[in-house]
Design a protein around this motif. Structure first.
Motif, mmCIF file in Angstrom:
data_model
loop_
_atom_site.group_PDB
_atom_site.id
_atom_site.type_symbol
_atom_site.label_atom_id
_atom_site.label_comp_id
_atom_site.label_asym_id
_atom_site.label_seq_id
_atom_site.Cartn_x
_atom_site.Cartn_y
_atom_site.Cartn_z
ATOM 1 N N LEU A 305 31.645 22.012 23.300
ATOM 2 C CA LEU A 305 31.019 23.286 23.678
ATOM 3 C C LEU A 305 30.737 24.148 22.452
ATOM 4 C CD1 LEU A 305 33.204 24.041 26.819
ATOM 5 C CD2 LEU A 305 30.763 23.530 26.826
ATOM 6 N N ILE A 308 27.665 22.549 20.695
ATOM 7 C CA ILE A 308 26.408 22.804 21.412
ATOM 8 C C ILE A 308 25.961 24.244 21.200
ATOM 9 C CG2 ILE A 308 25.353 23.009 23.697
ATOM 10 C CD1 ILE A 308 27.019 20.641 24.606
ATOM 11 N N HIS A 309 26.914 25.163 21.325
ATOM 12 C CA HIS A 309 26.582 26.589 21.161
ATOM 13 C C HIS A 309 26.059 26.862 19.754
ATOM 14 C CE1 HIS A 309 27.460 30.883 20.381
ATOM 15 N NE2 HIS A 309 27.075 31.029 21.633
ATOM 16 N N TRP A 349 23.757 13.701 30.868
ATOM 17 C CA TRP A 349 25.081 13.080 30.733
ATOM 18 C C TRP A 349 25.016 11.763 31.501
ATOM 19 C CZ3 TRP A 349 30.311 15.973 31.998
ATOM 20 C CH2 TRP A 349 31.379 15.254 31.423
ATOM 21 N N ILE A 370 28.795 23.774 30.239
ATOM 22 C CA ILE A 370 27.541 23.399 29.577
ATOM 23 C C ILE A 370 26.361 24.060 30.280
ATOM 24 C CG2 ILE A 370 25.985 21.468 29.102
ATOM 25 C CD1 ILE A 370 28.430 19.693 28.704
ATOM 26 N N LEU A 386 22.340 20.842 32.922
ATOM 27 C CA LEU A 386 22.897 19.505 32.740
ATOM 28 C C LEU A 386 22.592 18.611 33.934
ATOM 29 C CD1 LEU A 386 24.715 17.577 31.075
ATOM 30 C CD2 LEU A 386 26.649 18.496 32.373
#
Length: 523
Positions: A305, A308-309, A349, A370, A386
């Protein structure tokens, strides 16, 4: 109790988390109990006088305490009703029961028991039939793996086993000090439900490399019947092999994993120690982070996380908002450097074939987090965010979807597997990829996910090309996890596949297996 150092070691070597569902039932139990209680001061003194004197009269009690006639009658009635004194002609004397209390006491201070009613709702698990305290109660949750007892008689005679367990465990159930069961009057069976039991699996490198499970629950962690039920549940699960690990290494040019391949064996022990424990060995590329264990484990989820951020923020910072030109697609814009970027954030995913994958609440929580990163409040709730795809080889689409229905909001099934179902991918187009190979150990139902997280364009492109090549011409084999909005989900996956397709048409299908040796665990 394990030490802090051992706890930290287990966290670094954790490879999976599975939540098991323990069948349980509540029972309304009513009974009479005998509870040891201190006697009122006057009652105790009256009994002591009777014990010392042998007998006494009502007048003597009245004179000794200075009571009125009414008060004396009340004291005598209490002593007679509780079978502590009895009449002998016109005098009072201790009953056999009261006399025995004095004789059994080492300090001449008799302990007496009072009979009183007691009732409560008691929960028992239906495997060990031990009291479960006040557990979380869930109706059937398909993502959890249901446990079953080896003793089928317990399933048909739950009331009898509950009464037996209540008698055996009464001191644990009733918190009243020194209470005993006098008589059980009723045991009424109530609702059945499931108790969630999270279980963490970690690598054990102390001897021969193996996977050990850890149940952090005082009620169930030490119960043999529960442990046996978990073993039975895992034993019935299908297992994969490591035949495609070479393909994984070649597809992503993973020189770090290649370092631990010798001949036909992969040295998992040395890899775990040098890369993830001591961190003596590191990737040459700072954009690549080695990963061990399921992505939804707490440590891995936090890393994912955060990454990704950071990547989203970095890419957004390079963008100067401009109206889209007619040559741009509805979902893409161009940044100041000419790099294609999404107008909306989305991710894919792709699950491995393993039936044990994501069978815990942590997987749902990761997917939700997410989504919150990618879909702003009030954004597109159906397509953006997602998308989770589960492969359906050896399982019907509806069967696979039913398992994860309560886990993921944008769920699809496809009759496509990646690397024989051993590969798991989490792709944020143009931004990030997590590629995990599910490595199998002998005699273990749970696999060990090994791989990396990378923002390198070549890794993202390799993952996208692999998925798009396998999905080419297979759109009819996609099934939505829900009826309402299902067509939009399938269309959203089709658009996402288009974004993952390489700009130039290349043969990105998976390498063949012919002539390649099967990789095994090096002892």
């Amino acid at each position: 109790m394990i030490s802090l150092e051992e706890q930290q070691l287990r966290e670094h070597l954790a490879v999976d988390e599975i939540t098991f569902a323990i069948p349980a039932q509540s029972f309304a139990i009513s009974c009479a109990i005998s509870a040891e209680e201190a006697l009122p001061v006057v009652t105790e003194f009256a009994l002591r006088i009777a014990y010392v004197c042998g007998t006494l009269s009502p007048a003597q009690i009245q004179d000794f305490f200075g009571f009125s006639r009414k008060e004396t009658d009340a004291v005598l009635k209490s002593l007679l009703d509780e079978r502590l004194l009895q009449w002998n002609d016109e005098h009072l004397e201790l009953t056999t029961y009261a006399l025995a209390r004095f004789q059994d006491s080492s300090d001449n201070l008799p302990r007496f028991f009072k009979i009183q009613d007691w009732s409560a709702e008691v929960v028992f698990d239906l495997i060990s039939f031990s009291p479960a305290g006040r557990p979380s109660r869930l109706k059937r949750v398909r993502s959890q793996i249901e446990l079953a007892t080896r003793n089928l008689d317990k399933q048909s005679r739950t009331r009898q086993y509950a009464e037996q367990s209540f008698q055996q465990n009464f001191r644990q159930i009733c918190t009243k000090e020194k209470a005993e069961i006098y008589k059980i009057s009723a045991v009424d069976a109530g609702e059945r439900f499931s108790i969630p039991l999270p279980c963490t699996f970690h690598l054990d490198l102390s001897g021969q490399t193996s996977i050990r499970r850890d149940i952090d629950d005082e009620s169930f962690g030490s119960r043999l019947e529960i442990s046996e039920a978990i073993t039975d549940a895992l034993a019935s699960q299908e297992r994969g092999d490591n035949e495609r690990l070479r393909d994984f290494i070649q597809t992503f040019d993973d020189t770090l994993l290649q370092r631990y391949v010798t001949g036909d064996a992969f040295d998992l022990r040395r890899y775990a120690q040098e890369v993830h424990l001591t961190r003596f060995v590191r990737p040459n590329d700072d954009r690549v982070t080695p990963m061990l264990g399921a992505l939804y484990l707490p440590r891995n989820a936090a890393l994912l996380l955060e990454r990704i951020h950071a990547e989203m923020a970095q890419l957004n910072a390079r963008i100067e908002p401009e109206p889209p030109s007619t040559e741009e697609t509805e979902t893409d814009t161009m940044d100041a450097l000419g790099t294609r970027r999404p107008a909306r954030w989305e991710a894919l995913w792709w699950a491995p074939q393993s039936p044990l994958w994501a069978r815990t609440r942590s997987a749902r929580e990761l997917a939700q987090k997410i989504d919150r990163l990618m879909v702003p409040q009030g954004g597109e709730p159906v397509v953006a965010g997602l998308q989770v795809v589960v492969p359906t080889a050896r399982r019907s689409p509806r069967e696979r979807l039913a398992v994860y229905q309560d886990q993921f909001s944008r769920l699809l099934a496809a009759d496509v597997v990646l690397m024989d179902g051993s590969l798991e991918l989490l792709i944020v187009p143009d931004t990030l990829v997590c590629a995990m190979f599910h490595f199998n150990l002998a005699h273990s139902a749970t696999a060990v996910p090994i791989g990396f997280m990378s923002s390198a364009p070549e890794h993202i492109a390799s993952a996208g090309a692999l998925v798009s090549a396998r999905m080419r011409g297979r759109s009819d084999g996609v099934t939505s996890g829900r009826d309402e909005g299902g067509a939009a989900l399938v269309e959203g996956l089709t658009q996402l596949m288009a974004r993952l397709t390489p700009p130039r048409e290349v043969d990105a299908d998976e390498p063949t297996r012919g002539g390649r040796a099967r990789l095994t665990l090096k002892k």
